[in-house]
Design a protein around this motif. Structure first.
Motif, PDB file in Angstrom:
ATOM      1  N   ALA A 274      13.681   1.019   3.504  1.00 17.41           N
ATOM      2  CA  ALA A 274      13.503  -0.351   3.009  1.00 17.41           C
ATOM      3  C   ALA A 274      12.077  -0.832   3.254  1.00 17.41           C
ATOM      4  N   LYS A 275      11.526  -0.496   4.427  1.00 15.98           N
ATOM      5  CA  LYS A 275      10.155  -0.909   4.735  1.00 15.98           C
ATOM      6  C   LYS A 275       9.163  -0.311   3.748  1.00 15.98           C
ATOM      7  N   ASP A 276       9.365   0.960   3.403  1.00 14.83           N
ATOM      8  CA  ASP A 276       8.467   1.609   2.435  1.00 14.83           C
ATOM      9  C   ASP A 276       8.576   0.955   1.055  1.00 14.83           C
ATOM     10  N   VAL A 277       9.801   0.663   0.632  1.00 15.51           N
ATOM     11  CA  VAL A 277      10.008   0.019  -0.672  1.00 15.51           C
ATOM     12  C   VAL A 277       9.316  -1.348  -0.697  1.00 15.51           C
TER      13      VAL A 277
ATOM     14  N   PHE B 263      -1.470  -0.378   2.549  1.00 11.25           N
ATOM     15  CA  PHE B 263      -1.962   0.723   1.698  1.00 11.25           C
ATOM     16  C   PHE B 263      -1.892   2.062   2.432  1.00 11.25           C
ATOM     17  N   LEU B 264      -2.370   2.077   3.676  1.00 15.70           N
ATOM     18  CA  LEU B 264      -2.387   3.320   4.444  1.00 15.70           C
ATOM     19  C   LEU B 264      -0.971   3.842   4.717  1.00 15.70           C
TER      20      LEU B 264
ATOM     21  N   HIS C 108       2.362  -6.409  -6.013  1.00 12.95           N
ATOM     22  CA  HIS C 108       2.248  -7.857  -6.214  1.00 12.95           C
ATOM     23  C   HIS C 108       0.841  -8.367  -5.897  1.00 12.95           C
ATOM     24  N   GLY C 109      -0.038  -7.443  -5.486  1.00  9.95           N
ATOM     25  CA  GLY C 109      -1.418  -7.845  -5.243  1.00  9.95           C
ATOM     26  C   GLY C 109      -1.810  -7.962  -3.788  1.00  9.95           C
ATOM     27  N   ASP C 110      -0.926  -7.563  -2.870  1.00 10.40           N
ATOM     28  CA  ASP C 110      -1.260  -7.600  -1.446  1.00 10.40           C
ATOM     29  C   ASP C 110      -2.412  -6.631  -1.178  1.00 10.40           C
ATOM     30  N   ARG C 111      -3.447  -7.103  -0.497  1.00  7.08           N
ATOM     31  CA  ARG C 111      -4.619  -6.262  -0.236  1.00  7.08           C
ATOM     32  C   ARG C 111      -4.640  -5.737   1.199  1.00  7.08           C
ATOM     33  N   SER C 112      -3.496  -5.761   1.853  1.00  9.48           N
ATOM     34  CA  SER C 112      -3.412  -5.296   3.236  1.00  9.48           C
ATOM     35  C   SER C 112      -3.775  -3.821   3.342  1.00  9.48           C
ATOM     36  N   ARG C 113      -4.782  -3.533   4.174  1.00 12.34           N
ATOM     37  CA  ARG C 113      -5.190  -2.137   4.389  1.00 12.34           C
ATOM     38  C   ARG C 113      -4.050  -1.361   5.069  1.00 12.34           C
ATOM     39  N   GLY C 114      -3.356  -2.032   6.014  1.00 12.77           N
ATOM     40  CA  GLY C 114      -2.245  -1.364   6.710  1.00 12.77           C
ATOM     41  C   GLY C 114      -1.152  -0.964   5.756  1.00 12.77           C
TER      42      GLY C 114
END
Length: 320
Positions: A296-299, A315-316, A307-313
């Motif tokens: 669920a966390k991965d999904v 993405f990684l 949705h446009g989240d730019r969180s580096r965490g």
């Protein structure tokens, strides 16, 4: 309920709050910072575990400090334990271990309260008694002390919660604690075949301190037990996956195949391997909250990025 009514008799307000694991971690983090505890050496989780183990044995901060002697690590744990309890008291809060710890303390200090609950609970039954720790045993013993109407059910050979403070020797010592004892051995096993039961009995029979018992299987002889040793988890995961594929190719329905795990970490490794080999599976785990599951966390992470989240965490996390 007992503490909600009477904890004011041992110095707390009855409207106390109960700290969950996250609350405990937050408090411990604050204490370590204030006490200048090096959390690289003394992990917050390890300090909480030491405190929990002490409470399981009904050992308070002062006794813990006395038992520490010249052991520097124990002395540091004792210092943190004392400040931890002070902080809880200041916040009028208990953690989960305190619930039994303080109930036992209340019963020992207040005969009137204890007598009232001894009258209320004249007959006491305890299941899975082999997993009892010292605090739980003392709670049971205090309540049952007047009428001695106590029935416990358990199997010392199935005690697996030592890491949580469970002590199978409490069950072994039951005849000494309660002299007027009637012991009933239930020897019928309705879950396993005789091959599984024989293999298990031969292994557990090496334990020196245990109740001797003869078990009889009601499921017939069954297939022989096969044991395979693997050098590491990677080899184990691959070996079991290969075995499952072999079963499927020979016509075995996937519904007839199960993999049992000791820890959730193993489950995650296997689930990824099964997806790699297109083996259909259902995970029946103990995760209470769906959204805490790694799938669920991965999904959710994918959805956040879409949705446009730019969180580096974020993405990684899914960049692989």
């Amino acid at each position: 309920r007992i503490l909600r009514r009477y904890i004011d008799r041992i110095g707390f307000d009855t409207n106390f709050s109960i700290y969950d694991a996250d609350d405990q971690k937050t408090l411990m983090k604050e204490l370590c910072k204030r006490l200048e505890v090096d959390t690289k050496i003394y992990k917050e989780r390890a300090l909480l575990a030491a405190i929990s183990s002490a409470k399981d044995e009904l050992i308070g901060p002062m006794e813990f400090a006395k038992n520490a002697g010249s052991d520097y690590i124990k002395q540091k744990q004792a210092q943190v334990y004392l400040e931890y309890q002070k902080a809880l008291k200041k916040n009028n809060a208990l953690d989960f271990d305190d619930l039994i710890f303080y109930t036992v303390e209340l019963f020992r200090k207040d005969e009137e309260v204890l007598a009232g609950y001894q009258e209320r609970f004249r007959y006491i039954m305890v299941d899975e008694y082999q997993d009892t720790n010292t605090a739980q045993f003392q709670l049971i013993r205090l309540l049952a002390d007047r009428y001695k109407n106590l029935c416990v059910v358990g199997d010392d050979d199935q005690s697996i919660y030592g890491f949580r403070g469970a002590r199978p020797d409490i069950m072994l010592a039951f005849p000494k604690e309660f002299k007027e004892l009637k012991q009933v051995t239930v020897g019928g096993n309705y879950r396993c075949t005789s091959q599984i039961l024989t293999a298990a009995s031969m292994l557990i029979g090496n334990n020196r301190k245990r109740y001797t018992k003869k078990l009889k299987a009601h499921k017939g002889k069954g297939d022989r037990v096969h044991v395979t040793q693997y050098p590491d988890m990677t080899a184990q995961t691959q070996g079991i996956t290969d075995k499952i594929q072999e079963y499927i190719r020979s016509g075995t329905d996937v519904d007839e195949i199960a993999v049992l795990f000791r820890t959730a970490r193993q489950m995650n490794v296997f689930s990824r391997k099964f997806m790699e080999y297109n083996i259909p599976f259902i995970m029946k785990d103990s995760v209470q909250n769906l959204f805490e599951h790694w799938v669920a966390k991965d999904v959710i992470t994918y959805l956040q990025l879409a949705h446009g989240d730019r969180s580096r965490g974020a993405f990684l996390k899914i960049a692989n």
